[in-house]
Design a protein around this motif. Structure first.
Motif, PDB file in Angstrom:
ATOM      1  N   VAL A   1       0.831  -1.207   0.000  1.00  0.00           N
ATOM      2  CA  VAL A   1       0.000   0.000   0.000  1.00  0.00           C
ATOM      3  C   VAL A   1       0.866   1.257   0.000  1.00  0.00           C
ATOM      4  O   VAL A   1       0.551   2.249  -0.685  1.00  0.00           O
ATOM      5  CB  VAL A   1      -0.948  -0.004   1.214  1.00  0.00           C
ATOM      6  N   ASN A   2       1.968   1.237   0.739  1.00  0.00           N
ATOM      7  CA  ASN A   2       2.797   2.428   0.887  1.00  0.00           C
ATOM      8  C   ASN A   2       4.016   2.438  -0.033  1.00  0.00           C
ATOM      9  O   ASN A   2       4.913   3.275   0.137  1.00  0.00           O
ATOM     10  CB  ASN A   2       3.233   2.561   2.349  1.00  0.00           C
ATOM     11  N   GLY A   3       4.035   1.539  -1.016  1.00  0.00           N
ATOM     12  CA  GLY A   3       5.084   1.573  -2.030  1.00  0.00           C
ATOM     13  C   GLY A   3       6.443   1.099  -1.565  1.00  0.00           C
ATOM     14  O   GLY A   3       7.444   1.342  -2.240  1.00  0.00           O
ATOM     15  N   VAL A   4       6.515   0.422  -0.428  1.00  0.00           N
ATOM     16  CA  VAL A   4       7.794  -0.096   0.062  1.00  0.00           C
ATOM     17  C   VAL A   4       8.186  -1.355  -0.705  1.00  0.00           C
ATOM     18  O   VAL A   4       9.361  -1.585  -0.989  1.00  0.00           O
ATOM     19  CB  VAL A   4       7.701  -0.406   1.576  1.00  0.00           C
TER      20      VAL A   4
ATOM     21  N   TYR B   1      -3.457  11.063   3.845  1.00  0.00           N
ATOM     22  CA  TYR B   1      -2.141  10.845   4.438  1.00  0.00           C
ATOM     23  C   TYR B   1      -2.113   9.635   5.375  1.00  0.00           C
ATOM     24  O   TYR B   1      -1.093   9.341   5.987  1.00  0.00           O
ATOM     25  CB  TYR B   1      -1.705  12.085   5.217  1.00  0.00           C
ATOM     26  N   LEU B   2      -3.246   8.935   5.494  1.00  0.00           N
ATOM     27  CA  LEU B   2      -3.328   7.770   6.377  1.00  0.00           C
ATOM     28  C   LEU B   2      -2.581   6.589   5.767  1.00  0.00           C
ATOM     29  O   LEU B   2      -2.904   6.129   4.673  1.00  0.00           O
ATOM     30  CB  LEU B   2      -4.804   7.414   6.616  1.00  0.00           C
TER      31      LEU B   2
ATOM     32  N   PHE C   1      -1.946   5.562  11.665  1.00  0.00           N
ATOM     33  CA  PHE C   1      -0.606   6.077  11.369  1.00  0.00           C
ATOM     34  C   PHE C   1      -0.673   7.007  10.149  1.00  0.00           C
ATOM     35  O   PHE C   1      -1.175   6.609   9.085  1.00  0.00           O
ATOM     36  CB  PHE C   1       0.350   4.915  11.092  1.00  0.00           C
ATOM     37  N   PHE C   2      -0.139   8.221  10.322  1.00  0.00           N
ATOM     38  CA  PHE C   2      -0.210   9.241   9.271  1.00  0.00           C
ATOM     39  C   PHE C   2       1.177   9.670   8.817  1.00  0.00           C
ATOM     40  O   PHE C   2       2.119   9.742   9.614  1.00  0.00           O
ATOM     41  CB  PHE C   2      -0.957  10.478   9.773  1.00  0.00           C
TER      42      PHE C   2
ATOM     43  N   TYR D   1      -2.224  19.258   8.195  1.00  0.00           N
ATOM     44  CA  TYR D   1      -3.393  19.423   9.053  1.00  0.00           C
ATOM     45  C   TYR D   1      -3.064  19.349  10.548  1.00  0.00           C
ATOM     46  O   TYR D   1      -3.560  20.144  11.340  1.00  0.00           O
ATOM     47  CB  TYR D   1      -4.453  18.374   8.709  1.00  0.00           C
ATOM     48  N   PHE D   2      -2.260  18.356  10.947  1.00  0.00           N
ATOM     49  CA  PHE D   2      -1.932  18.204  12.368  1.00  0.00           C
ATOM     50  C   PHE D   2      -0.521  17.641  12.528  1.00  0.00           C
ATOM     51  O   PHE D   2       0.047  17.057  11.608  1.00  0.00           O
ATOM     52  CB  PHE D   2      -2.946  17.312  13.095  1.00  0.00           C
ATOM     53  N   LYS D   3       0.021  17.813  13.729  1.00  0.00           N
ATOM     54  CA  LYS D   3       1.392  17.423  14.003  1.00  0.00           C
ATOM     55  C   LYS D   3       1.541  15.940  14.308  1.00  0.00           C
ATOM     56  O   LYS D   3       2.607  15.364  14.099  1.00  0.00           O
ATOM     57  CB  LYS D   3       1.936  18.231  15.189  1.00  0.00           C
ATOM     58  N   ASN D   4       0.484  15.317  14.859  1.00  0.00           N
ATOM     59  CA  ASN D   4       0.574  13.924  15.293  1.00  0.00           C
ATOM     60  C   ASN D   4       0.919  12.991  14.144  1.00  0.00           C
ATOM     61  O   ASN D   4       0.365  13.118  13.042  1.00  0.00           O
ATOM     62  CB  ASN D   4      -0.746  13.468  15.906  1.00  0.00           C
TER      63      ASN D   4
END
Length: 377
Positions: free
Chosen positions: A107-110, A163-164, A183-184, A189-192
């Motif tokens: 999913v994340n292209g790794v 970004y999830l 996990f983002f 939008y936010f720092k977390n």
């Protein structure tokens, strides 16, 4: 019912009589409600006794035998739930590599899959476009395909949910419950980097009762809070106002999920109406978490492709939040200057509450949820 029997009240009957919000309090707080409810339970027990007394001696004996049979069934059911929990824990270990390695990395292209090529992708006009990495918008698409989750996602949320990267869950034992983690990637939008939601539950005859839920405080960047909207208020005709008047309102957003409803510290503040409202909100909140845990995470690919079976479980159920009416009937505009459409707001917020069964347990019923305030720094 004798006084002796009154002092030996069945705990399960007592829990059933406690309002849901009170049942979600600590054990110490719940104990304080016992005396107040004993009279009610005596009345209920008296009704059960009256039913048995109306039966003939022979029928009553048969019913007593049936009750013994029911007790045997309940003992077997208890063992079943215990063995099922062990089996579920065993297979969760088998599932984990599939989630963390194969799915996450693809999913994340790794991880590149067999048959991938390095050829450039052509856009609709025949021009070369940037190569797509992994599976774009995987979790956003999967969530939007599930009716219950899609109902919580606003159009404004989609930018952040792109970004999830992953969603995980795990059991917790002290206190008992489970934890969801989102996990983002770095985003505007936010720092977390991780947003978590933890559910603490207690078992009542193998059915969960939600004690409380705890969510991560979202560290929004200035002006990026998605759980609130800023409205510009139009002045009345003929009134000259130099400064524009603005007000902030709560709004529908998936990120309200991380600020769950809370029980008041003082149980004296809980009346019947508030108890019922808290029951609805907490049960609905638990159902969302259970849907993510039991449906979305294990079957994310099927939700992404649209192959997952929706069934009829959540069909036609809506939220219970309705934006407050505009004061004095004045028109209001969003912060971008466009007029807010009342009809659109009503449709998005899902007016009307649909209730099921009235159960105090955090089960599968879907209830309305009021979006809480944004936690903004």
């Amino acid at each position: 019912m004798s006084n002796a029997n009154a002092d030996n009240v069945d705990v399960s009957d007592l829990r059933a009589a406690i309002p849901a919000a009170a049942a979600a309090l600590s054990a110490e707080d719940r104990a304080g409600l016992v005396n107040a409810l004993k009279n009610k339970l005596q009345s209920l027990a008296g009704q059960h006794t009256d039913i048995l007394e109306t039966l003939s001696p022979n029928v009553r004996k048969r019913v007593e035998v049936l009750r013994e049979t029911q007790s045997e069934h309940d003992e077997l059911e208890k063992k079943f739930f215990e063995e099922r929990a062990v089996l579920e824990a065993k297979y969760e270990k088998f599932y984990e590599p599939l989630y963390t390695k194969q799915r996450y990395e693809i999913v994340n292209g790794v991880l590149k899959v067999e048959g991938e090529t390095n050829e450039a992708v052509m856009d609709g006009e025949g021009n070369k476009s940037a190569e797509e990495n992994g599976v774009p918008d995987f979790w956003l698409t999967a969530m939007k395909t599930n009716e219950m989750l899609a109902d919580k996602i606003s159009e404004r949320d989609e930018g952040a949910l792109k970004y999830l990267k992953d969603i995980k869950w795990g059991r917790i034992n002290d206190p008992k419950g489970f934890k969801l983690e989102f996990f983002f990637d770095s985003n505007p939008y936010f720092k977390n980097s991780v947003l978590a939601k933890t559910y603490h539950v207690v078992d009542d005859e193998n059915e969960p009762i939600l004690e409380k839920a705890i969510g991560t405080k979202i560290e929004w960047y200035p002006g990026k809070c998605l759980t609130q909207k800023v409205l510009k208020k139009k002045p009345k005709k003929g009134v000259k106002i130099v400064k524009p008047v603005t007000k902030t309102e709560n709004c529908r957003s998936f990120f309200n999920f991380f600020n769950p409803p809370q029980i008041p510290d003082d149980d004296d503040d809980i009346d019947d109406e508030l108890a019922e409202e808290l029951q609805d909100r907490m049960e609905h909140d638990y159902n969302i978490g259970s849907t993510i845990r039991d449906k979305l995470i294990p079957h994310a690919v099927s939700w992404f492709t649209g192959e997952a079976d929706q069934g009829n479980e959540y069909h036609g159920l809506e939220d219970d939040y309705d934006d407050s009416d505009d004061e004095d009937g004045d028109d209001e505009e969003g912060e971008d200057g466009d007029k807010e459409e009342d009809e659109e707001d009503e449709e998005e917020e899902g007016k009307g509450k649909k209730k099921r069964n009235g159960s105090a347990k955090a089960g599968r019923g879907q209830q309305g949820e009021l979006p809480p305030l944004c936690q903004q720094q």
